[in-house]
Structure formats: structure tokens, C-alpha cells
Design an enzyme around this catalytic site. Sequence first.
Site, mmCIF file in Angstrom:
data_model
loop_
_atom_site.group_PDB
_atom_site.id
_atom_site.type_symbol
_atom_site.label_atom_id
_atom_site.label_comp_id
_atom_site.label_asym_id
_atom_site.label_seq_id
_atom_site.Cartn_x
_atom_site.Cartn_y
_atom_site.Cartn_z
ATOM 1 C CB SER A 1 39.125 32.186 45.756
ATOM 2 O OG SER A 1 40.064 32.805 46.599
ATOM 3 N NE ARG B 1 32.662 33.269 35.190
ATOM 4 C CZ ARG B 1 33.414 33.988 36.018
ATOM 5 N NH1 ARG B 1 34.544 33.492 36.478
ATOM 6 N NH2 ARG B 1 33.052 35.200 36.388
ATOM 7 C CB THR C 1 40.454 37.410 41.926
ATOM 8 O OG1 THR C 1 39.450 36.633 41.311
ATOM 9 C CG2 THR C 1 41.602 37.666 40.977
ATOM 10 C CB THR D 1 38.582 41.030 43.246
ATOM 11 O OG1 THR D 1 38.088 39.787 43.737
ATOM 12 C CG2 THR D 1 38.231 42.115 44.232
ATOM 13 N N GLY D 2 35.799 40.299 42.080
ATOM 14 C CA GLY D 2 34.343 40.331 42.140
ATOM 15 C C GLY D 2 33.734 39.644 40.938
ATOM 16 C CB THR E 1 40.923 34.031 39.975
ATOM 17 O OG1 THR E 1 39.769 33.791 40.767
ATOM 18 C CG2 THR E 1 40.530 33.938 38.519
HETATM 19 N N1 ASP Z 1 36.787 38.002 39.302
HETATM 20 C C1 ASP Z 1 36.747 36.578 39.474
HETATM 21 C C2 ASP Z 1 35.949 35.965 38.362
HETATM 22 O O1 ASP Z 1 34.923 36.500 37.995
HETATM 23 C C3 ASP Z 1 36.146 36.147 40.759
HETATM 24 C C4 ASP Z 1 36.790 36.689 41.980
HETATM 25 O O2 ASP Z 1 37.221 37.821 42.049
HETATM 26 O O3 ASP Z 1 36.867 35.944 42.938
HETATM 27 O O4 ASP Z 1 36.312 34.905 37.923
#
Ligand code: ASP
Length: 336
Positions: free
Chosen positions: A93, A223, A195, A246-247, A213
Site C-alpha cells: 500500500s 484518482r 497509508t 488513513t482510510g 501511500t
Molecule cells: N488514505 C488513502 C487514500 O485514500 C488510503 C489508505 O489509507 O490506505 O488514498
Amino acid sequence: MKRRKFIKAASLTGVGFAVGNSLTSCDESVSEKATEQQKKAVNDLFGLPLVVATWHVKNATAKAMAVLQAGGNALDAVEQGCRIEEANEKGQSVGKGGLPDRDGNVTLDACIMDKHGDCGSVVYLQNITHAVSVARKVMEDTPHVMLAGEGAKQFAISKGFQPEDLLTDASKKAWEKWKVEAKYKPIINIENHDTIGMLAIDKNGDISGACTTSGLAYKLGGRVGDSPIIGSGLFVDNEVGGCVATGLGEEVVKTVGSFLVVELMRQGKTPQQACEEAIGRIVNKPNSNYKNFQVGYVAVNKRGETGCYSIHQWFSMTKFQDGSNEQIQSDYYNKA
Ligand code: ASP
């Protein structure tokens, strides 16, 4: 115990209770005047230097702490810490080995922010493993804050970064498997939400942060998430504290999450309270479908207090403070 340490520090410094604020202020003249003994007393009191990061990344926090222990500053620490995960091909990731978008392209987002509030960021960067270091170069060597796509890549190459293929065999295999059904659905707490966001406070009490990330796995081409957006994936205010997210990036961007957490701390909330309120802003929206996605925050304030909170279970932070490098499970909102 904490109170006893505090009084001891105050008497050692001879400047009473104001010491906590003045020595950790970003006012250079004040911190320059502080003697080494005063600084040490305050650092002992607040447990500085310290490093916190999203998820379970003990190697990364150990690297960052090694930089701080050697007298390095918080900016170097967060950059070096994030580079460990960017180079780790097993982590799917971040950096090399990150899962690609739906077309098979690995595209990276990263940003960095220092004690002065200066920042740099790269979005949709391809073929360069250390996106966080490119973000730092944007901050330090250009008049800009953000570079995107091919421009960011060419800039990196001009700064000596070597282009390479970031799609490892393991990530290619995972993508090919995904293509069979090609369904895009954010999944809670698996590798497509991983991330690395890191915050450090150095021995001068100065804060920096970084975030890196490969974004959501199998995202639409082009995106960009929250991670390279200053105020969303990361925010640092050296007078107050810092936060990383993160998320599901879209939900973090919609609430300018990291900036919100830092502003809540400025208003007097602890890092924990601030993270909880910021998650509340997401889940309490009338149309929130929070059951289907994860968001997690990690925050630290100027006094070395930390907090983390997420929507769902199994989010964690890694904290290196007072000689201990540990993974801490986050409390979470959705207990139903
Ligand atoms: N926050 C990151 C994103 O939306 C994804 C992740 O935290 O893994 O790109």
C-alpha cells in the site's frame, strides 16, 4: 508521577510552569536561550523525542527514532521513517510493491510538512519509489507546494531519483486476480487501507509530519486521495501539534480531517478527544454510510500526548516514546 516530574522539571529550569509552553514554543529565540539542562528536563517530562505512525510499522518508527536520537530533526526523522515502508516491497500500500490502479499502474501520493508550516506534496507520481523524498524536494527546491503526474516524475528525475518499475510480481498477481471480477469496493482494514502517516517531535520540541501511500487499490486511473492533501492526510502546526489520517481518503478530504484535529487541539482538546470528534464529523453526517468504510486518525500535541481513533476495529498506531516502540490498538466508534 507525571505531576511530580512536572514540578521537578519546573524547579530545575527555574522558570516555573511557563517552561512547558516556552521551551516548546516555535519561537526560536526562546528555545535558543534554553540551556541543555532545561531542554532535557522538559524532554523528560513530555517523553521527547517521540515518533508516532499509522498502523504497525515498528521498523519505520525505529528508523525515525534513530535519526532523532542521533540529534537529527523531526523533518529528517519522518522522511527517513517513511522511506523504510516505501522500500518495503512486502507492504502493498506504499511505495514499491503498492497495489496498482485498475489499469495496472502504480501511482503514489505523498506529502511532508515542517515546523515552519512549509510543505511539499506529489500526486499521481509513477516509477519513483521514494515519493516522500520527492515531496520534500518540492518543498525545499521549488516555489510550489504540489506537483502532479508526469511533471512530478520529471522533476524527481531531474533531482537524481532513479525511475523504476514499481509493480512487483506479487502486486501484479493480486491485480490480475482482481481483474477477473473487477469489482471496486473499499474494504475495511485490509491492505488497501494502509497509508503510512508519521509525526515526530525532536529534542528541540519541534514537530514535523509526512504521509505516503499508493492509495486505494484498483482505484480509477487519475484518482488522488487525502494523503498528499495538506490539511486532509496530514497537518502540522508547531505551536499545537500534528495529525495524520488513513482510510477512505474521500471521506477525510470532505471533512479536512487532519486540519480539523489540529484545530480542535488548539481549542484545548487532547489528541484523543480531537481524533474522536473528527471521526464523529464523518459518522454523524445524515447520509453517512460509515459502516462500509474505515477512517483512522493519529495525533500528537506539543506536550508529547498522543491519541488515535477510528471508525472500525483493528486500526492501530505505532508509538516510539520513552524507549518503547509499541503497537497500540485504537479505540473505535462502531461497536454495534
Ligand atoms: N488514505 C488513502 C487514500 O485514500 C488510503 C489508505 O489509507 O490506505 O488514498
